[in-house]
Design a protein around this motif. Structure first.
Motif, mmCIF file in Angstrom:
data_model
loop_
_atom_site.group_PDB
_atom_site.id
_atom_site.type_symbol
_atom_site.label_atom_id
_atom_site.label_comp_id
_atom_site.label_asym_id
_atom_site.label_seq_id
_atom_site.Cartn_x
_atom_site.Cartn_y
_atom_site.Cartn_z
ATOM 1 N N ASN A 117 0.805 -1.217 0.000
ATOM 2 C CA ASN A 117 0.000 0.000 0.000
ATOM 3 C C ASN A 117 0.840 1.269 0.000
ATOM 4 O O ASN A 117 0.363 2.334 -0.401
ATOM 5 C CB ASN A 117 -0.960 0.004 1.195
ATOM 6 C CG ASN A 117 -2.171 -0.873 0.961
ATOM 7 O OD1 ASN A 117 -2.046 -2.083 0.770
ATOM 8 N ND2 ASN A 117 -3.356 -0.279 0.966
ATOM 9 N N PRO A 136 -3.069 -11.080 -2.512
ATOM 10 C CA PRO A 136 -2.805 -10.842 -1.091
ATOM 11 C C PRO A 136 -3.168 -12.048 -0.246
ATOM 12 O O PRO A 136 -3.836 -12.968 -0.723
ATOM 13 C CB PRO A 136 -3.728 -9.655 -0.777
ATOM 14 C CG PRO A 136 -4.886 -9.838 -1.708
ATOM 15 C CD PRO A 136 -4.277 -10.383 -2.977
ATOM 16 N N SER A 189 0.425 -8.076 8.480
ATOM 17 C CA SER A 189 -0.235 -7.509 7.310
ATOM 18 C C SER A 189 -1.697 -7.193 7.602
ATOM 19 O O SER A 189 -2.411 -8.007 8.209
ATOM 20 C CB SER A 189 -0.150 -8.493 6.139
ATOM 21 O OG SER A 189 -0.964 -8.064 5.070
ATOM 22 N N TYR A 234 -3.899 -7.276 5.503
ATOM 23 C CA TYR A 234 -4.687 -8.190 4.673
ATOM 24 C C TYR A 234 -5.002 -9.501 5.399
ATOM 25 O O TYR A 234 -5.787 -10.310 4.904
ATOM 26 C CB TYR A 234 -3.967 -8.461 3.348
ATOM 27 C CG TYR A 234 -3.958 -7.236 2.462
ATOM 28 C CD1 TYR A 234 -4.992 -7.007 1.561
ATOM 29 C CD2 TYR A 234 -2.946 -6.287 2.554
ATOM 30 C CE1 TYR A 234 -5.008 -5.868 0.768
ATOM 31 C CE2 TYR A 234 -2.954 -5.147 1.770
ATOM 32 C CZ TYR A 234 -3.986 -4.935 0.882
ATOM 33 O OH TYR A 234 -4.013 -3.803 0.101
ATOM 34 N N CYS A 235 -4.409 -9.688 6.574
ATOM 35 C CA CYS A 235 -4.710 -10.846 7.401
ATOM 36 C C CYS A 235 -5.650 -10.490 8.545
ATOM 37 O O CYS A 235 -5.861 -11.295 9.456
ATOM 38 C CB CYS A 235 -3.423 -11.447 7.964
ATOM 39 S SG CYS A 235 -2.299 -12.082 6.711
ATOM 40 N N VAL A 251 -8.851 -5.404 6.454
ATOM 41 C CA VAL A 251 -8.537 -5.813 5.092
ATOM 42 C C VAL A 251 -9.281 -5.003 4.026
ATOM 43 O O VAL A 251 -8.684 -4.600 3.022
ATOM 44 C CB VAL A 251 -8.781 -7.328 4.901
ATOM 45 C CG1 VAL A 251 -10.222 -7.715 5.177
ATOM 46 C CG2 VAL A 251 -8.364 -7.767 3.507
ATOM 47 N N GLU A 252 -10.561 -4.747 4.197
ATOM 48 C CA GLU A 252 -11.318 -4.065 3.152
ATOM 49 C C GLU A 252 -10.882 -2.615 2.979
ATOM 50 O O GLU A 252 -10.813 -2.111 1.855
ATOM 51 C CB GLU A 252 -12.822 -4.167 3.429
ATOM 52 C CG GLU A 252 -13.343 -5.582 3.236
ATOM 53 C CD GLU A 252 -14.850 -5.690 3.383
ATOM 54 O OE1 GLU A 252 -15.541 -4.650 3.349
ATOM 55 O OE2 GLU A 252 -15.343 -6.828 3.543
ATOM 56 N N PHE A 294 -7.591 -2.796 1.118
ATOM 57 C CA PHE A 294 -7.795 -3.180 -0.270
ATOM 58 C C PHE A 294 -8.332 -2.012 -1.097
ATOM 59 O O PHE A 294 -7.826 -1.737 -2.192
ATOM 60 C CB PHE A 294 -8.760 -4.361 -0.350
ATOM 61 C CG PHE A 294 -9.120 -4.762 -1.743
ATOM 62 C CD1 PHE A 294 -8.155 -5.258 -2.612
ATOM 63 C CD2 PHE A 294 -10.417 -4.625 -2.208
ATOM 64 C CE1 PHE A 294 -8.478 -5.617 -3.914
ATOM 65 C CE2 PHE A 294 -10.753 -4.979 -3.506
ATOM 66 C CZ PHE A 294 -9.784 -5.479 -4.354
ATOM 67 N N TYR A 305 -8.407 -14.330 -5.422
ATOM 68 C CA TYR A 305 -8.944 -14.430 -4.065
ATOM 69 C C TYR A 305 -9.888 -15.611 -4.033
ATOM 70 O O TYR A 305 -10.733 -15.753 -4.919
ATOM 71 C CB TYR A 305 -9.698 -13.146 -3.711
ATOM 72 C CG TYR A 305 -9.640 -12.764 -2.253
ATOM 73 C CD1 TYR A 305 -8.485 -12.204 -1.716
ATOM 74 C CD2 TYR A 305 -10.729 -12.950 -1.426
ATOM 75 C CE1 TYR A 305 -8.423 -11.836 -0.382
ATOM 76 C CE2 TYR A 305 -10.677 -12.586 -0.085
ATOM 77 C CZ TYR A 305 -9.525 -12.025 0.430
ATOM 78 O OH TYR A 305 -9.463 -11.661 1.754
#
Length: 334
Positions: free
Chosen positions: A197, A212, A249, A251-252, A257-258, A261, A277
């Motif tokens: 990011n 991811p 992360s 993303y975990c 996460v959203e 993203f 995904y």
């Protein structure tokens, strides 16, 4: 290398969809693999495109991609270097003392002899680099070769979250340093070791491929020992598994996460975006669709495939042996 979320079996599916959307001739395009892992996707696009941009937050991944993507010209004398490393006298270094059963730590990630061989080879590679006896391309080629060769004799069930109580057959074999051969071509490529990011604001291109993490399992924990071999730094391993400090992360995280993203999609300066995904990820398919539709023309492709074998073990509660891989496709408006 066995790897969670590896796209090796899905390469034809990914390439076919990219060519259907972008065009069959990709020779003038820049392709970015932003969450590269072992770099299997970038490696397959390397001969197809003008330039590959590869990135991953984990240092072991950077090492692999610096070799497989960044290296594109032949390395002189690499066979002699590998031969010398294979014949080196084993040493009792950091890996042996902290990740083998023969020392006080009693963590059996490697047999004693393989731990000593990893130490000796790793130290020699660093000595050559510090004395400028090898260049950067050779350094990362040798280091990638060591990571993959060590992984082949690791006493784990594919990931490094834990070691096995008894040495399995493959871990009983003495490690042989094998070459991490990369594809030769005339194009130069870029490889980064940054937060995706943050990096996205400083790069641009034509095709952005995103793979991811899908779930709460952090790669820094699951592959911590590869980072330790790659960095070969001094720290105090923590707990029974000998963990090192690692960056978590977003993303975990189901909570984060959203937001992460959408921030990535919004800031990206790429016309075509492809997101891999699966159907068991933290972000529901409809939520991904809703986010991507804000920024351009969206479509979806999918494919069923066998679950990664480490996910089939008895300590994971999965109902099905197969999972569905979604490829979310966005042609971004500018």
């Amino acid at each position: 290398m066995n790897y969670i979320g590896s796209k090796n079996k899905l390469i034809p599916f990914i390439v076919e969809n990219v060519q259907d959307v972008v065009g069959t001739d990709l020779s003038g395009f820049t392709f970015c693999d932003l969450f590269a892992g072992t770099g299997i996707v970038g490696r397959n696009f390397k001969p197809l495109v003008k330039k590959v941009i590869s990135n991953d937050l984990e240092y072991y991944s950077y090492v692999l991609n610096r070799n497989y993507i960044g290296n594109h010209l032949s390395i002189s004398g690499h066979s002699d270097l590998l031969k010398e490393l294979n014949e080196i006298e084993p040493l009792e270094g950091f890996i042996y003392k902290n990740y083998c059963s023969g020392d006080k730590a009693e963590r059996q990630y490697f047999s004693d002899i393989n731990g000593k061989k990893i130490d000796a080879i790793r130290m020699q590679i660093e000595t050559w680099r510090n004395k400028e006896q090898i260049d950067e391309s050779t350094y990362f080629f040798l280091l990638a070769s060591l990571l993959e060769s060590a992984d082949k004799v690791a006493n784990t069930a594919s990931v490094y979250g834990a070691y096995l109580k008894k040495l399995k057959k493959s871990a009983q074999k003495e490690m042989v340093l094998l070459p991490a051969n990369f594809q030769l071509n005339g194009n130069e490529h870029e490889v980064y070791n940054e937060d995706s990011n943050n990096l996205i604001s400083h790069i641009e291109g034509d095709i952005l491929y995103l793979d991811p993490p899908y779930n709460a399992r952090q790669y820094g924990a699951n592959y911590h020992l590869l980072n330790t071999i790659a960095r070969y730094d001094n720290f105090i391993p923590k707990g029974k598994t000998g963990l090192r400090e690692y960056i978590k992360s977003d993303y975990c995280s189901k909570v984060k996460v959203e937001k992460a993203f959408e921030d990535l999609i919004k800031k990206s300066n790429f016309r075509y975006i492809f997101l891999s995904y699966n159907n068991e990820g933290l972000m529901p398919q409809k939520n991904i669709e809703k986010i991507m539709q804000k920024y351009g023309h969206y479509q979806l492709a999918s494919k069923s495939y066998q679950r990664f074998k480490a996910d089939k073990t008895e300590n994971r509660n999965h109902k099905f042996d197969k999972t569905t891989e979604y490829l979310h496709i966005l042609e971004k408006f500018f």
